[in-house]
Design an enzyme around this catalytic site. Structure first.
Site, PDB file in Angstrom:
ATOM      1  N   LYS A 204      -7.132  -6.669   5.131  1.00 46.93           N
ATOM      2  CA  LYS A 204      -7.269  -7.398   6.398  1.00 46.93           C
ATOM      3  C   LYS A 204      -8.596  -8.129   6.485  1.00 46.93           C
ATOM      4  O   LYS A 204      -9.558  -7.822   5.764  1.00 46.93           O
ATOM      5  CB  LYS A 204      -7.021  -6.453   7.570  1.00 46.93           C
ATOM      6  CG  LYS A 204      -5.513  -6.162   7.676  1.00 46.93           C
ATOM      7  CD  LYS A 204      -5.090  -5.359   8.862  1.00 46.93           C
ATOM      8  CE  LYS A 204      -3.550  -5.258   8.824  1.00 46.93           C
ATOM      9  NZ  LYS A 204      -3.038  -4.270   9.757  1.00 46.93           N
ATOM     10  N   ARG A 245      -0.914   2.228   4.616  1.00 44.93           N
ATOM     11  CA  ARG A 245      -0.012   1.134   4.232  1.00 44.93           C
ATOM     12  C   ARG A 245      -0.828   0.122   3.444  1.00 44.93           C
ATOM     13  O   ARG A 245      -1.736  -0.486   4.004  1.00 44.93           O
ATOM     14  CB  ARG A 245       0.561   0.533   5.517  1.00 44.93           C
ATOM     15  CG  ARG A 245       1.514  -0.630   5.322  1.00 44.93           C
ATOM     16  CD  ARG A 245       1.924  -1.215   6.673  1.00 44.93           C
ATOM     17  NE  ARG A 245       2.794  -2.357   6.500  1.00 44.93           N
ATOM     18  CZ  ARG A 245       2.360  -3.597   6.244  1.00 44.93           C
ATOM     19  NH1 ARG A 245       1.076  -3.845   6.127  1.00 44.93           N
ATOM     20  NH2 ARG A 245       3.228  -4.589   6.108  1.00 44.93           N
TER      21      ARG A 245
HETATM   22  N1  PMM Z   1      -0.005  -4.545   9.436  1.00 49.02           N
HETATM   23  C1  PMM Z   1       0.749  -5.597   9.067  1.00 49.02           C
HETATM   24  C2  PMM Z   1       2.156  -5.500   9.055  1.00 49.02           C
HETATM   25  N2  PMM Z   1       2.776  -4.349   9.391  1.00 49.02           N
HETATM   26  N3  PMM Z   1       2.648  -2.114  10.098  1.00 49.02           N
HETATM   27  C3  PMM Z   1       1.922  -1.067  10.487  1.00 49.02           C
HETATM   28  N4  PMM Z   1       2.524   0.080  10.859  1.00 49.02           N
HETATM   29  N5  PMM Z   1       0.546  -1.100  10.530  1.00 49.02           N
HETATM   30  C4  PMM Z   1      -0.140  -2.228  10.193  1.00 49.02           C
HETATM   31  O1  PMM Z   1      -1.384  -2.209  10.281  1.00 49.02           O
HETATM   32  C5  PMM Z   1       0.597  -3.376   9.789  1.00 49.02           C
HETATM   33  C6  PMM Z   1       2.023  -3.273   9.758  1.00 49.02           C
HETATM   34  C7  PMM Z   1       0.086  -6.886   8.680  1.00 49.02           C
HETATM   35  O2  PMM Z   1      -0.305  -6.863   7.350  1.00 49.02           O
HETATM   36  P1  PMM Z   1       0.486  -7.648   6.172  1.00 49.02           P
HETATM   37  O3  PMM Z   1       0.733  -9.064   6.684  1.00 49.02           O
HETATM   38  O4  PMM Z   1      -0.414  -7.605   5.008  1.00 49.02           O
HETATM   39  O5  PMM Z   1       1.777  -6.953   5.909  1.00 49.02           O
END
Ligand code: PMM
Length: 279
Positions: A204, A245
């Site tokens: 991030k 994650r």
């Molecule tokens: N961040 C993203 C997408 N899905 N789900 C959860 N539970 N927690 C998060 O912090 C989260 C998520 C955004 O990140 P990406 O675009 O790299 O997938």
């Protein structure tokens, strides 16, 4: 939890796994590298992203969810839509990961209650186009915790079993870098609650600002944020998180192994070298 974004526009890996075949291959690779869960998503949540239609989202994720589930891999579906979650569960997903914590679609929490699956409810204050304007808190840790607990109340009242619930403070969602660091510093405000906790710091923007003191300086590019991500994984594990994650599994796995080894050695030394008070 390894990330499989089947999107053309995610901030860190947009477009890399946009077709089903490469997304499935990527998911399998993450599992071989040690991911316990594969989180398949078809909507980019980055600020300002255009929302796909439900049909677009389904077309992106369903072939990937079914192929990975057929390989007996544990799949979670990253969606805010109950219709998409229901179809993914039918296709073999076992977990619903809803970044809106049930706020984006009123049908989501009843679906999760009916199906009895694990439900990740993240702290959320609105879709991509408004979220950064809403990054205003009196005390980010207390406010995020209180807002998540309000969701917990609604989710449990709808019939979701507490053991099926996972909470996520939602790093980067309606949060500045300073907010994210404060949440990282106080993860125990979440892990001390009687629910599992998931932390999503991977690649991030706030990690891209590390070491960049000048605001005009270019951030570290997303693909070079994995060492910093692994450090956040270790801190999350230390604070008692259930899952992290991440995009890059090997670096986080190593960080979690360090954590496990230190915990094991700590337990051993207490048992083996406790010879009374120190001099
Ligand atoms: N961040 C993203 C997408 N899905 N789900 C959860 N539970 N927690 C998060 O912090 C989260 C998520 C955004 O990140 P990406 O675009 O790299 O997938």
């Amino acid at each position: 939890m390894g990330i499989v974004n089947v999107t053309p526009d995610s901030f860190s890996d947009g477009g890399r796994w946009a077709d089903a075949e490469s997304a499935v291959a990527h998911g399998r690779e993450l599992a071989l590298q040690g991911a316990d869960i594969l989180d398949v998503g078809g909507e980019s949540t980055r600020p300002g992203a255009r929302r796909p239609t439900e049909e677009e989202e389904l077309a992106r994720i369903l072939p990937v969810v079914s192929a990975l589930a057929r390989n007996r891999l544990r799949v979670s579906v990253d969606t805010m839509r109950a219709g998409v979650a229901a179809a993914a569960l039918d296709a073999g997903a076992e977990i619903v990961n809803d970044v809106s914590g049930g706020l984006a679609d009123p049908e989501m929490v009843p679906l999760v209650a009916d199906t009895g699956v694990t439900y990740v409810a993240m702290h959320w204050r609105g879709h991509g186009e408004v979220m950064q304007q809403r990054a205003v808190y009196d005390d980010v840790v207390a406010d995020v915790r209180a807002e998540l607990l309000a969701r917990v109340e609604a989710i449990l009242a709808a019939g979701v079993a507490p053991e099926h619930l996972v909470l996520d403070p939602g790093l980067g969602f309606a949060k500045t870098a300073e907010h994210n660091w404060r949440l990282m510093a106080h993860l125990e405000a979440f892990t001390e609650l009687p629910y599992r906790v998931l932390v999503g710091a991977s690649r991030k923007t706030f990690l891209g600002r590390l070491g960049r003191t000048d605001a005009d300086e270019e951030p570290v590019p997303p693909a070079r944020r994995d060492a910093a991500t692994a450090a956040t994984s270790l801190l999350a594990a230390q604070a008692g998180a259930w899952a992290v994650r991440v995009h890059d599994v090997p670096s986080t796995l190593a960080a979690l192994q360090v954590h496990e080894a230190v915990v094991a050695a700590g337990a051993g030394s207490r048992a083996g070298t406790d010879r009374g008070p120190r001099p």
